[in-house]
Design a protein around this motif. Sequence first.
Motif, mmCIF file in Angstrom:
data_model
loop_
_atom_site.group_PDB
_atom_site.id
_atom_site.type_symbol
_atom_site.label_atom_id
_atom_site.label_comp_id
_atom_site.label_asym_id
_atom_site.label_seq_id
_atom_site.Cartn_x
_atom_site.Cartn_y
_atom_site.Cartn_z
ATOM 1 N N ALA A 1 0.719 -1.318 0.138
ATOM 2 C CA ALA A 1 0.294 0.167 -0.087
ATOM 3 C C ALA A 1 0.909 1.314 0.068
ATOM 4 N N LEU A 2 1.997 1.299 0.705
ATOM 5 C CA LEU A 2 2.768 2.300 0.703
ATOM 6 C C LEU A 2 3.290 2.378 -0.474
ATOM 7 N N ALA A 3 3.748 1.468 -1.298
ATOM 8 C CA ALA A 3 4.419 1.671 -2.538
ATOM 9 C C ALA A 3 3.460 2.363 -3.528
ATOM 10 N N VAL A 4 2.316 1.778 -3.339
ATOM 11 C CA VAL A 4 0.827 2.510 -4.313
ATOM 12 C C VAL A 4 0.968 3.558 -3.899
ATOM 13 N N LEU A 5 1.094 4.270 -2.807
ATOM 14 C CA LEU A 5 0.870 5.536 -2.686
ATOM 15 C C LEU A 5 1.921 6.374 -3.076
ATOM 16 N N ALA A 6 3.101 5.898 -2.890
ATOM 17 C CA ALA A 6 4.293 6.705 -3.287
ATOM 18 C C ALA A 6 3.999 6.800 -4.838
ATOM 19 N N CYS A 7 3.866 5.804 -5.681
ATOM 20 C CA CYS A 7 3.691 5.785 -7.159
ATOM 21 C C CYS A 7 2.667 6.916 -7.326
ATOM 22 N N LEU A 8 1.322 7.037 -6.788
ATOM 23 C CA LEU A 8 0.505 8.182 -6.925
ATOM 24 C C LEU A 8 0.765 9.464 -6.341
ATOM 25 N N TRP A 9 1.646 9.436 -5.461
ATOM 26 C CA TRP A 9 2.412 10.653 -4.913
ATOM 27 C C TRP A 9 2.883 11.422 -5.949
ATOM 28 N N GLU A 10 3.528 10.738 -7.067
ATOM 29 C CA GLU A 10 4.258 11.254 -8.208
ATOM 30 C C GLU A 10 3.202 11.819 -9.180
ATOM 31 N N ARG A 11 2.231 10.988 -9.629
ATOM 32 C CA ARG A 11 1.129 11.248 -10.544
ATOM 33 C C ARG A 11 0.120 10.375 -10.652
ATOM 34 N N PRO A 12 -1.033 10.626 -10.936
ATOM 35 C CA PRO A 12 -2.230 9.690 -11.205
ATOM 36 C C PRO A 12 -1.805 8.555 -12.090
ATOM 37 N N MET A 13 -2.157 7.286 -11.708
ATOM 38 C CA MET A 13 -1.793 6.077 -12.475
ATOM 39 C C MET A 13 -2.946 5.206 -12.420
ATOM 40 N N ASP B 1 12.130 -6.419 -5.046
ATOM 41 C CA ASP B 1 13.221 -7.144 -4.278
ATOM 42 C C ASP B 1 12.887 -6.766 -2.515
ATOM 43 N N SER B 2 12.368 -5.518 -2.437
ATOM 44 C CA SER B 2 11.927 -5.418 -1.156
ATOM 45 C C SER B 2 10.347 -4.960 -0.627
ATOM 46 N N ILE B 3 9.432 -5.294 -1.717
ATOM 47 C CA ILE B 3 8.073 -5.216 -1.529
ATOM 48 C C ILE B 3 7.566 -6.262 -2.340
ATOM 49 N N ARG B 4 6.644 -7.211 -1.600
ATOM 50 C CA ARG B 4 6.041 -8.210 -2.296
ATOM 51 C C ARG B 4 5.091 -7.822 -3.181
ATOM 52 N N LEU B 5 5.107 -8.282 -4.552
ATOM 53 C CA LEU B 5 4.177 -7.707 -5.476
ATOM 54 C C LEU B 5 3.602 -8.650 -6.243
ATOM 55 N N ASN B 6 2.099 -8.717 -6.320
ATOM 56 C CA ASN B 6 1.390 -9.423 -7.078
ATOM 57 C C ASN B 6 0.090 -8.709 -7.600
ATOM 58 N N PHE B 7 -0.356 -9.078 -8.583
ATOM 59 C CA PHE B 7 -1.493 -8.076 -9.179
ATOM 60 C C PHE B 7 -2.783 -8.350 -8.529
ATOM 61 N N GLY B 8 -2.985 -9.550 -8.007
ATOM 62 C CA GLY B 8 -4.073 -9.963 -7.286
ATOM 63 C C GLY B 8 -4.138 -9.026 -5.921
ATOM 64 N N SER B 9 -2.940 -9.007 -5.171
ATOM 65 C CA SER B 9 -2.886 -8.156 -3.848
ATOM 66 C C SER B 9 -2.703 -6.738 -4.250
ATOM 67 N N LEU B 10 -2.483 -6.335 -5.479
ATOM 68 C CA LEU B 10 -2.520 -4.785 -5.528
ATOM 69 C C LEU B 10 -3.908 -4.328 -5.835
ATOM 70 N N TYR B 11 -4.602 -5.057 -6.516
ATOM 71 C CA TYR B 11 -5.994 -4.746 -6.593
ATOM 72 C C TYR B 11 -6.950 -4.639 -5.184
ATOM 73 N N ALA B 12 -6.566 -5.541 -4.259
ATOM 74 C CA ALA B 12 -7.104 -5.458 -2.986
ATOM 75 C C ALA B 12 -6.554 -4.376 -2.022
ATOM 76 N N VAL B 13 -5.260 -4.014 -2.335
ATOM 77 C CA VAL B 13 -4.646 -2.866 -1.629
ATOM 78 C C VAL B 13 -5.246 -1.604 -2.163
ATOM 79 N N ILE B 14 -5.359 -1.329 -3.449
ATOM 80 C CA ILE B 14 -5.995 -0.295 -4.206
ATOM 81 C C ILE B 14 -7.446 -0.199 -3.597
ATOM 82 N N LYS B 15 -8.268 -1.128 -3.475
ATOM 83 C CA LYS B 15 -9.749 -0.828 -2.819
ATOM 84 C C LYS B 15 -9.398 -0.793 -1.459
ATOM 85 N N ALA B 16 -8.733 -0.998 -0.776
ATOM 86 C CA ALA B 16 -8.743 -0.447 0.680
ATOM 87 C C ALA B 16 -8.361 0.881 0.999
#
Length: 223
Positions: free
Chosen positions: A11-23, A39-54
């Motif tokens: 979630a923090l990685a997502v926020l950091a990306c959106l801090w730069e610009r809408p995506m 390498d430092s953040i576990r990333l998979n597409f399924g988790s990404l969508y759940a995090v975005i919704k949260a």
Amino acid sequence: MVVRAVSNPLALAVLACLWERPMYPYEITTTLRERNKEDSIRLNFGSLYAVIKALEKNGFIVVDRVEREGKRPERIVYAITEAGDRETTEWLRELLEAPAKEYPAIETGLSLLPLLPPAEVSHLLRARLASLDRDIAERERSTQAALLQRLPELFMIEFTFKLAMLRTEREVIAGYADSIDAGTLGGQQTWAQMHRLLAEGHSKADVLRRLGEIVDGEVSSTA
């Protein structure tokens, strides 16, 4: 330690990306992978969508717009909110400032190490050392390649931190393996005797009782 509404590090990685610009979500994934954040953040597409919704549910991000190109599916573009901006910087400050209790798998394994006989543990630790050596060598090559490309140290900082942690782990694990091979690890005689008795067919209850008597006797003799 603050209890966060959304605590997944992704979630923090997502926020950091959106801090730069809408995506849109796929762009976030691509950005993180291009920057080697896997390498430092576990990333998979399924988790990404759940995090975005949260994050959206808690008001940290909102839908900025919906895009459609030709016959392709719609793409939802997200933007960070003021609350999300505050959450990003506060969360990052906490991570950098306050040590947190983590539970590495190797720490769990070491805590239960006596369940296996000394010779097998030594063999397993040596195998781990071989894996660590390969990982360290690969990272050292990558570091040198990055330096040749003159990447600023700032963009390599989590990579060099991980390399330092791996080198430290290797040193510690090698020390344990060497001590076991030399028979000098504290308590190893009792540990080895436990597995000799088990191999002879003694019950676990009987073995643990005997070992308890031996340990109690050793403690009494040193008191």
